[in-house]
Scaffold this motif. Structure first.
Motif: not given
Lengths: 425, 285
Positions: A228-230, A255-261, A233-239, A246-253
Motif C-alpha cells: 500500500x505504501x508503494x 480506495x486504500x482506506x476502503x480496502x484496508x477496512x 507513493x506512485x498512483x493517482x487513482x486506484x481500482x 471492480x469493487x471501487x475505483x477512485x482517489x488513491x487514499x
C-alpha cells in the motif's frame, strides 16, 4: 489529456480441474455449436471467482464485466486480495492471453513488465542480454543501442557486462533486468509487482525510477501491487478488484482506506486461538490478547499518553520446560508499514515456560506513544532461533486522542503517528 | 474523443487470418537476435562444438549405405551410394530439424510467452532461420565428398536445375514450419502428439525416399505404397534435390509445382491455426 485506454465488459473464464477427455468432449461440443452459428454454450455457466467456496461448477469467471478507463498520463493502481483477478487482468492487457468476452481499446503501444528478465539467456553476456531482453520487450536495435550506456550505468554491473549472465549473482541479474525494463519507452506501461526484488538500495532506486517515469515523463502506467505504501507513493487513482469484479475505483487514499477496512478486518475478527494461518513448529501457541489500563481494567480503546499493559496469553504445548524464548509484537500502521516492535530480546528479559504451562505475558508501556488511529500487529515467538509460532496480522488495537504532551495540545492530523516527549531549550 | 481513433484493440474475436505483417516487421530485430542467440549458444560448453554437425549425417550415411545398399542391394543409378545417402540425409535433416524444433514452440517457450507479448510466430521463424546454419555446414561436407568422388574419377555433375536450389530450401522451410506450427498448436492442449512426433518423423523418412530413389520404390513397393511415396511432397523435394546436384532420378515440372503448392498451403494452414492458438494457449498449456 484524453482517454488512452478503455476496457469494456472484459470477462475471462477458466475451466476448473484437469485437462483430460472431458476437455475434448467440451471442445467438440463447442465446435458443433459454432459451426451451426450458435453461441458458446459454456459461456452461460460459471461461478463467481471466490477461492474459498467449494467449486460447484466446472467453469469459473476469473474476471466478470470489468469496465474502466485510463486517462493519458495517469498512474492507475490495481489492488485486491490474492486471486481477485489482478494478474489475469494484467495478462489480458499485455496480450499474453485474450479475454473471453469484451474489448480493450488503446491509443498507444502497451509494454508489459510482468516479470523482470524474461528471456534472459544464461550463456549470453550481460550486453547481449540487454539487446535480447530489450527486443523481447518491444524495443528495436537502434533504440536499445542509444540507451545501452544508460542501462549499464543504471544497473551498476559495468564490470561484468561482457561476462555470461550465468556467472552473475541473482541480485545482479535482477538489477540488469530491471535496468532494461526501466528504459522502455512505450505509451502505456503495465507493471506487476516486480519492484519487490533486489536489495534495499536497489529497491529505492527502482521506485525512484518508477516515480520518474510516471511523474517526470508523464507516461501512462498501470501498476499492480500489494504494497500500500508503494501504491500510495506512485498512483493517482486506484481500482480495487474483488472476486473478479471492480469493487471501487477512485482517489488513491479513499480506495486504500476502503480496502484496508474491508479486508484487513476480515482476518482479524477471527479469534486468535482459532486462527490456522500461522507458521512455526507450534511448541508455543498464542491464544489470546487484551489490553489493561493502570488500574487493571480491560480497555478496548487506548488513549495516547496513558500507561497500559498489553497482555498476551501463550500456551506451552509441549511436556518440556522451555527457555531461551523470544517474543515480539510488530506494530503496523494502516498502510501496512511497520512502525515499531516490542520484544523481550531488545529489553534483555528472559521468559521461561514450565511444561504445559499457559502463561500471561505482560508488556508494560509507560506512555502510549501512538497517535489516534487503528494499528495492526503481528505476533512472533521463537525458541533457540526456531520459529515456534508466528501469526501475521494477529490483531488490532485502536488509539484515541489523549493528552500525551500534558499540555492539552494534540498533534495535528497527517503529522505522523508516533508521539515523542520532547523539550525546547 | 472519437471512437475511431483507437490504435489497437484487444478482444476475443478471431478473424480467419489475423496476421499483422506490419507488427512482425516491427519485431524483425527480435527475430535476428533470437537467431543469433540460437547460433551462439547451441554448442557452448561442448568439447567438439559444431563438429557434431558433421558427425551425425556422416554416421547415418555410413549406416544407410551398409544396410540399404550393401545388404539391401538398392540401386542408386551409378552414383556412389554413400554420396547418394549423404545428399538425401542432408536435405532431410534440414526439414526434420525445422519440424521437430518448431513443433514444441508453445510448450518450450511457455515461460516467456506467459510473461510478455510479441508476435509468437517470430519464435518458429527464428528456428527455421537458425537451422540454415546447420544446413549450410552439412552442405559443406556434402560438397567436400562430392569433390573427392569427382577427383577419384566418378562421373557426377550438377545439372542446369541447380538454379532451383534456393526454392527447394525455401520449400523445405515452409513445409517444416507449416507442419511444426500445426503440431505445436495441438500439443498445447493435448500432449498426445508430442509422443507421436518422435517416431512419426523417423517413419516419415522412409516414406520420403531418403535412402532410395523413387524408381526403386516404383519397382519394388506395392502399388499403393509407391503412390504414397510419390505424392509425398517431401519425396519430391528430396528427389529433386538429388537430381540437381547428382543428376540421378527424375524431375517433372508438374511434380515441382504440385510440391510448391502443397508447401504453401500447409504453411498458411499452419499460420492460421498457430495464430488462433497463440491468443489463449497460456490458459491451456
Amino acid at each position: 489529456m484524453g482517454i488512452i485506454l478503455k476496457a469494456k465488459n472484459i470477462s475471462k473464464q477458466y475451466r476448473l480441474g484437469l485437462v483430460g477427455t472431458g476437455t475434448l468432449s467440451h471442445d467438440l461440443n463447442r465446435f458443433w455449436y459454432r459451426i451451426r452459428g450458435k453461441e458458446d454454450p459454456y459461456l452461460k455457466v460459471g461461478a463467481a471467482n471466490d477461492r474459498s467456496e467449494t467449486a460447484t461448477e466446472n467453469y469459473v469467471w476469473a474476471l466478470r464485466d470489468i469496465n474502466f478507463e485510463v486517462q493519458e498520463g495517469e498512474v492507475l493502481g490495481i489492488i485486491g486480495k490474492n486471486g481477485a483477478g489482478k494478474s489475469t487482468l494484467l495478462k489480458i492487457l499485455s496480450k499474453v492471453t485474450s479475454p473471453t468476452t469484451g474489448v480493450i481499446k488503446t491509443k498507444g503501444r502497451i509494454a508489459s513488465l510482468l516479470e523482470v528478465g524474461t528471456g534472459f539467456h544464461p550463456e549470453l553476456t550481460g550486453r547481449e542480454n540487454i539487446y535480447l531482453n530489450g527486443a523481447i520487450l518491444g524495443m528495436n536495435k537502434k533504440e536499445i543501442a542509444s540507451k545501452e550506456e544508460e542501462i549499464v550505468d543504471f544497473s551498476g554491473c559495468a564490470m561484468y557486462i561482457d561476462t555470461p549472465v550465468k556467472r552473475y549473482s541473482s541480485g545482479m541479474r535482477v538489477r540488469l533486468a530491471f535496468a532494461v525494463a526501466a528504459h522502455l519507452e512505450p505509451d502505456i506501461l503495465v507493471v506487476d509487482e516486480v519492484l519487490a526484488v533486489g536489495d534495499a538500495e536497489f529497491q529505492k532506486k527502482a521506485i525512484g525510477k518508477m516515480q520518474d517515469i510516471s511523474k517526470g515523463e508523464g507516461r501512462t502506467v498501470l501498476f499492480v501491487s500489494h504494497n500500500m505504501a508503494t501504491i500510495q507513493n506512485l498512483c493517482t487513482r486506484v481500482m480495487l478488484l474483488n472476486n473478479g469484479t471492480v469493487d471501487i475505483v477512485g482517489k488513491t487514499e479513499k480506495v486504500i482506506n476502503h480496502y484496508l477496512k474491508k479486508f484487513r478486518n476480515e482476518e482479524v475478527v477471527k479469534e486468535l486461538s482459532l486462527r490456522t494461518d500461522r507458521n512455526g513448529d507450534g511448541r508455543l501457541k498464542f491464544l489470546d490478547y487484551w489490553f489493561v489500563n493502570a488500574s487493571g481494567e480491560r480497555i478496548n480503546i487506548i488513549p495516547s499518553g496513558i500507561t497500559y499493559k498489553m497482555v498476551i496469553k501463550i500456551e506451552n504445548t509441549t511436556a518440556f520446560a522451555l527457555k531461551n524464548i523470544r517474543i515480539s509484537v510488530g506494530i503496523d500502521d494502516n498502510h501496512e508499514r511497520r512502525i515499531t516492535i516490542f520484544s523481550n530480546d531488545l529489553m534483555n528479559q528472559e521468559i521461561h515456560f514450565k511444561p504445559n504451562e499457559t502463561k500471561l505475558v505482560k508488556i508494560f508501556v509507560p506512555e502510549n506513544p501512538f497517535q489516534s488511529g487503528k494499528y495492526h500487529f503481528t505476533l512472533f515467538t521463537s525458541i533457540d532461533q526456531q520459529v515456534a509460532d508466528w501469526v501475521i496480522n494477529a490483531g488490532l488495537f485502536e488509539v484515541e486522542q489523549g493528552d500525551f504532551f500534558k499540555t492539552g495540545r494534540i498533534l495535528p492530523i497527517n503529522q505522523g503517528n508516533i508521539l515523542v516527549t520532547h523539550e525546547f531549550q | 474523443m472519437a471512437d475511431d481513433k483507437w490504435l489497437y484493440e484487444i478482444s476475443s474475436k478471431k478473424k480467419l487470418l489475423d496476421l499483422n505483417f506490419r507488427e512482425i516487421w516491427r519485431y524483425r530485430d527480435l527475430l535476428l537476435l533470437f537467431v543469433k542467440r540460437d547460433i551462439t549458444t547451441v554448442y557452448k560448453q561442448t568439447v567438439l562444438g559444431p563438429l557434431w554437425y558433421f558427425i551425425q549425417p556422416l554416421f547415418t550415411s555410413v549406416v544407410f549405405t551398409l544396410v540399404f545398399n550393401n545388404l539391401g542391394n538398392i540401386q542408386t543409378g551409378g552414383v556412389p551410394p554413400f554420396l547418394f545417402n549423404l545428399a538425401g540425409i542432408t536435405a532431410w535433416n534440414y526439414f526434420k530439424e525445422c519440424l521437430t524444433k518448431t513443433s514444441s514452440t508453445f510448450t518450450t517457450n511457455q515461460g516467456i510467452f506467459g510473461k510478455v507479448y510479441f508476435p509468437r510466430v517470430i519464435m518458429p521463424m527464428s528456428v527455421t532461420i537458425s537451422n540454415l546454419l546447420k544446413f549450410g555446414i552439412q552442405l559443406v561436407i556434402l560438397i567436400s565428398f562430392y569433390i573427392y568422388y569427382r577427383a577419384s574419377g566418378v562421373t557426377i555433375a550438377p545439372n542446369s536445375h541447380l538454379f532451383l536450389f534456393p526454392i527447394y530450401v525455401f520449400m523445405m522451410a515452409l513445409l517444416g514450419l507449416g507442419m511444426g506450427m500445426i503440431i505445436s498448436s495441438f500439443t498445447t492442449k493435448y500432449r498426445d502428439l508430442n509422443v507421436v512426433i518422435g517416431f512419426a518423423v523417423s517413419l516419415l523418412m522412409y516414406l520420403s525416399a531418403v535412402p532410395y530413389p523413387v524408381s526403386e520404390a516404383r519397382g519394388k513397393f506395392p502399388e499403393y505404397v509407391a503412390n504414397l511415396v510419390e505424392y509425398n511432397p517431401l519425396t519430391q523435394i528430396i528427389e529433386g534435390f538429388r537430381y540437381m546436384i547428382l543428376g540421378v532420378g527424375t524431375f517433372s515440372l508438374a511434380g515441382f509445382v504440385y510440391t510448391l503448392l502443397i508447401c504453401l498451403a500447409l504453411f498458411f494452414i499452419g499460420l492460421i491455426i498457430f495464430n488462433r492458438t497463440e491468443k489463449t494457449f497460456i490458459d491451456t498449456v
